[in-house]
Motif scaffolding. Structure first.
Motif, PDB file in Angstrom:
ATOM      1  N   LEU A 155       0.817  -1.219   0.000  1.00 33.17           N
ATOM      2  CA  LEU A 155       0.000   0.000   0.000  1.00 33.17           C
ATOM      3  C   LEU A 155       0.849   1.266   0.000  1.00 33.17           C
ATOM      4  O   LEU A 155       0.513   2.251  -0.666  1.00 33.17           O
ATOM      5  CB  LEU A 155      -0.937   0.007   1.208  1.00 33.17           C
ATOM      6  N   THR A 156       1.946   1.242   0.741  1.00 26.93           N
ATOM      7  CA  THR A 156       2.836   2.399   0.836  1.00 26.93           C
ATOM      8  C   THR A 156       4.279   1.915   0.911  1.00 26.93           C
ATOM      9  O   THR A 156       4.547   0.749   1.226  1.00 26.93           O
ATOM     10  CB  THR A 156       2.554   3.243   2.094  1.00 26.93           C
ATOM     11  N   ILE A 157       5.213   2.832   0.661  1.00 29.45           N
ATOM     12  CA  ILE A 157       6.625   2.464   0.746  1.00 29.45           C
ATOM     13  C   ILE A 157       7.005   2.144   2.189  1.00 29.45           C
ATOM     14  O   ILE A 157       7.848   1.279   2.447  1.00 29.45           O
ATOM     15  CB  ILE A 157       7.532   3.572   0.162  1.00 29.45           C
ATOM     16  N   ASP A 158       6.361   2.781   3.161  1.00 29.46           N
ATOM     17  CA  ASP A 158       6.647   2.488   4.567  1.00 29.46           C
ATOM     18  C   ASP A 158       6.192   1.076   4.935  1.00 29.46           C
ATOM     19  O   ASP A 158       6.899   0.359   5.650  1.00 29.46           O
ATOM     20  CB  ASP A 158       5.968   3.513   5.478  1.00 29.46           C
ATOM     21  N   ALA A 159       5.022   0.690   4.438  1.00 30.79           N
ATOM     22  CA  ALA A 159       4.521  -0.662   4.711  1.00 30.79           C
ATOM     23  C   ALA A 159       5.421  -1.699   4.049  1.00 30.79           C
ATOM     24  O   ALA A 159       5.726  -2.744   4.649  1.00 30.79           O
ATOM     25  CB  ALA A 159       3.086  -0.798   4.214  1.00 30.79           C
ATOM     26  N   TYR A 160       5.832  -1.409   2.828  1.00 33.07           N
ATOM     27  CA  TYR A 160       6.699  -2.365   2.128  1.00 33.07           C
ATOM     28  C   TYR A 160       8.060  -2.457   2.806  1.00 33.07           C
ATOM     29  O   TYR A 160       8.620  -3.542   2.948  1.00 33.07           O
ATOM     30  CB  TYR A 160       6.872  -1.962   0.661  1.00 33.07           C
ATOM     31  N   ARG A 161       8.613  -1.320   3.248  1.00 30.42           N
ATOM     32  CA  ARG A 161       9.890  -1.332   3.945  1.00 30.42           C
ATOM     33  C   ARG A 161       9.814  -2.219   5.192  1.00 30.42           C
ATOM     34  O   ARG A 161      10.737  -2.992   5.481  1.00 30.42           O
ATOM     35  CB  ARG A 161      10.299   0.081   4.334  1.00 30.42           C
ATOM     36  N   LYS A 162       8.730  -2.109   5.927  1.00 31.34           N
ATOM     37  CA  LYS A 162       8.560  -2.907   7.142  1.00 31.34           C
ATOM     38  C   LYS A 162       8.546  -4.395   6.823  1.00 31.34           C
ATOM     39  O   LYS A 162       9.216  -5.201   7.483  1.00 31.34           O
ATOM     40  CB  LYS A 162       7.264  -2.497   7.850  1.00 31.34           C
ATOM     41  N   TRP A 163       7.807  -4.771   5.763  1.00 31.58           N
ATOM     42  CA  TRP A 163       7.753  -6.188   5.370  1.00 31.58           C
ATOM     43  C   TRP A 163       9.116  -6.672   4.883  1.00 31.58           C
ATOM     44  O   TRP A 163       9.588  -7.739   5.285  1.00 31.58           O
ATOM     45  CB  TRP A 163       6.714  -6.399   4.266  1.00 31.58           C
ATOM     46  N   TYR A 164       9.727  -5.902   4.019  1.00 30.70           N
ATOM     47  CA  TYR A 164      11.010  -6.255   3.409  1.00 30.70           C
ATOM     48  C   TYR A 164      12.090  -6.459   4.469  1.00 30.70           C
ATOM     49  O   TYR A 164      12.845  -7.437   4.442  1.00 30.70           O
ATOM     50  CB  TYR A 164      11.373  -5.137   2.434  1.00 30.70           C
ATOM     51  N   HIS A 165      12.150  -5.545   5.413  1.00 31.96           N
ATOM     52  CA  HIS A 165      13.136  -5.653   6.488  1.00 31.96           C
ATOM     53  C   HIS A 165      12.875  -6.896   7.334  1.00 31.96           C
ATOM     54  O   HIS A 165      13.795  -7.669   7.627  1.00 31.96           O
ATOM     55  CB  HIS A 165      13.077  -4.396   7.358  1.00 31.96           C
ATOM     56  N   LYS A 166      11.625  -7.099   7.686  1.00 32.37           N
ATOM     57  CA  LYS A 166      11.273  -8.218   8.557  1.00 32.37           C
ATOM     58  C   LYS A 166      11.515  -9.559   7.882  1.00 32.37           C
ATOM     59  O   LYS A 166      12.034 -10.489   8.507  1.00 32.37           O
ATOM     60  CB  LYS A 166       9.802  -8.093   8.973  1.00 32.37           C
ATOM     61  N   PHE A 167      11.168  -9.686   6.592  1.00 33.81           N
ATOM     62  CA  PHE A 167      11.286 -10.987   5.938  1.00 33.81           C
ATOM     63  C   PHE A 167      12.707 -11.316   5.539  1.00 33.81           C
ATOM     64  O   PHE A 167      13.177 -12.439   5.748  1.00 33.81           O
ATOM     65  CB  PHE A 167      10.380 -11.074   4.708  1.00 33.81           C
ATOM     66  N   TRP A 168      13.432 -10.357   4.964  1.00 31.03           N
ATOM     67  CA  TRP A 168      14.731 -10.670   4.372  1.00 31.03           C
ATOM     68  C   TRP A 168      15.931 -10.275   5.210  1.00 31.03           C
ATOM     69  O   TRP A 168      17.008 -10.855   5.063  1.00 31.03           O
ATOM     70  CB  TRP A 168      14.844 -10.019   2.999  1.00 31.03           C
ATOM     71  N   PHE A 169      15.774  -9.284   6.086  1.00 25.28           N
ATOM     72  CA  PHE A 169      16.931  -8.793   6.837  1.00 25.28           C
ATOM     73  C   PHE A 169      16.592  -8.585   8.309  1.00 25.28           C
ATOM     74  O   PHE A 169      17.011  -7.596   8.914  1.00 25.28           O
ATOM     75  CB  PHE A 169      17.431  -7.482   6.218  1.00 25.28           C
ATOM     76  N   SER A 170      15.866  -9.506   8.887  1.00 25.46           N
ATOM     77  CA  SER A 170      15.446  -9.347  10.279  1.00 25.46           C
ATOM     78  C   SER A 170      16.616  -9.376  11.258  1.00 25.46           C
ATOM     79  O   SER A 170      16.489  -8.914  12.393  1.00 25.46           O
ATOM     80  CB  SER A 170      14.435 -10.440  10.655  1.00 25.46           C
ATOM     81  N   ASP A 171      17.763  -9.896  10.831  1.00 24.68           N
ATOM     82  CA  ASP A 171      18.940  -9.961  11.694  1.00 24.68           C
ATOM     83  C   ASP A 171      19.918  -8.808  11.460  1.00 24.68           C
ATOM     84  O   ASP A 171      21.033  -8.814  11.984  1.00 24.68           O
ATOM     85  CB  ASP A 171      19.661 -11.301  11.513  1.00 24.68           C
TER      86      ASP A 171
END
Length: 326
Positions: A178-194
């Protein structure tokens, strides 16, 4: 979107001389340029530097900006260049061919346009297919190869098993886009959570997305192009015996870090690593040791398939520096 070769699964340029480039100086430690050739416009970043060029090939679904911090650490000894693969970021093609042979031809276009007779090649993830075939097809133009968490044959059934059994979908849902902020949150959590969020991840996020007028996000490449990339990757069987160049093969483990701390999901990732990925990694190492004539294998101390470039950066830079300098 650092989605690599998994993402691919679940326009406009006519023929012009390849020597012609457009250039803009950015606030970063590199210069952005474009090469226009028949049927393709290639976007690339040039950090400059001296010595034999090192060409960096990003994973499926990413952009050359993912190398920002890493490339800056290597530019003192090598000329560092990273380009956007066709269909990614700011590169574009008039003909929708994404087979490995075409992708290898794009590397040659890059080298020819830059008047580089011989180069070192680094391929991350699916990029291992391109550097393998380029070294076979153009041995006289290949100095050394670096398999950057890409020492896996994606035609192996294990890759399909990973796709079938991964506990959390590697795809953002409609709310995540929906937004770049929402996508950033998903992207960080799924691929770079560490990994803590950083400027390189932010640059790659914007380099691998397009923002619509309503603020929603479109990922690059789109799903249909990603699927074509993946079909090509899984149909290419690597013949390492044909390679003459020395090679450095870098592995990270575990392959994935769970994006959530749910006990059931954590167990699913652990089981996938133990039963599918670890045996695949061992088979891959055995094949590489048996078939590559001059190979060095390095297992990194920290990081997953995605995060190792940050968490093992110092070890990576030291290992690659030594490999290319000797």
């Amino acid at each position: 979107m650092s989605i690599f070769f998994l993402w691919g699964y679940c326009f406009l340029f006519s023929s012009v001389q390849s020597q012609q480039t457009n250039q803009m100086v950015t606030g970063q430690m590199y210069i952005e340029k474009f090469i226009q050739a028949e049927g393709i416009r290639l976007h690339y970043l040039d950090w400059g530097g001296s010595g034999l060029p090192l060409i960096l090939i990003h994973p499926l679904g990413d952009s050359p900006y993912i190398f920002e911090d890493f490339a800056a650490a290597l530019k003192n000894k090598f000329r560092i260049i990273a380009y956007s693969r066709r269909g990614h970021s700011k590169s574009a093609a008039t003909v929708l061919h994404y087979d490995n042979s075409t992708l290898v031809s794009d590397i040659k276009i890059l080298l020819d346009s830059l008047q580089v007779n011989k180069a070192n090649l680094l391929g991350w993830s699916m990029g291992g297919n391109e550097i393998t075939e380029f070294a076979i097809r153009y041995p006289e133009r290949t100095n050394k190869l670096i398999y950057f968490e890409s020492g896996y044959d994606l035609s192996d059934d294990a890759f399909r098993d990973i796709i079938k059994t991964i506990p959390k979908s590697p795809f953002p849902d409609s709310l995540d886009l929906l937004t770049i902020d929402a996508y950033r949150k998903w992207y960080h959590k799924f691929w770079f959570s560490d990994v803590e969020w950083n400027s390189t991840l932010e640059a790659n996020l914007h380099g691998s997305t397009r923002i619509n007028s309503d603020g929603s996000v479109v990922t690059l490449p789109n799903d249909s192009i990603s699927k074509m990339f993946l079909e090509s990757a899984t149909s290419y069987h690597r013949n390492y015996r044909m390679i003459q160049a020395p090679a450095l093969v870098i592995y990270a483990k575990p392959f994935f870090v769970s994006p959530v701390k749910d006990e059931k999901v954590l167990f699913g990732y652990a089981e996938m690593e133990r039963n599918i990925i670890h045996p695949w990694r061992l088979r891959s190492m055995y094949q590489i040791k048996a078939e590559l004539k001059n190979v060095t294998i390095k297992e990194l101390p920290e990081g997953s398939h995605t995060s190792f470039i940050f968490l093992s950066k110092d070890s990576l830079v030291e290992t690659i520096d030594h490999f290319l300098s000797h």
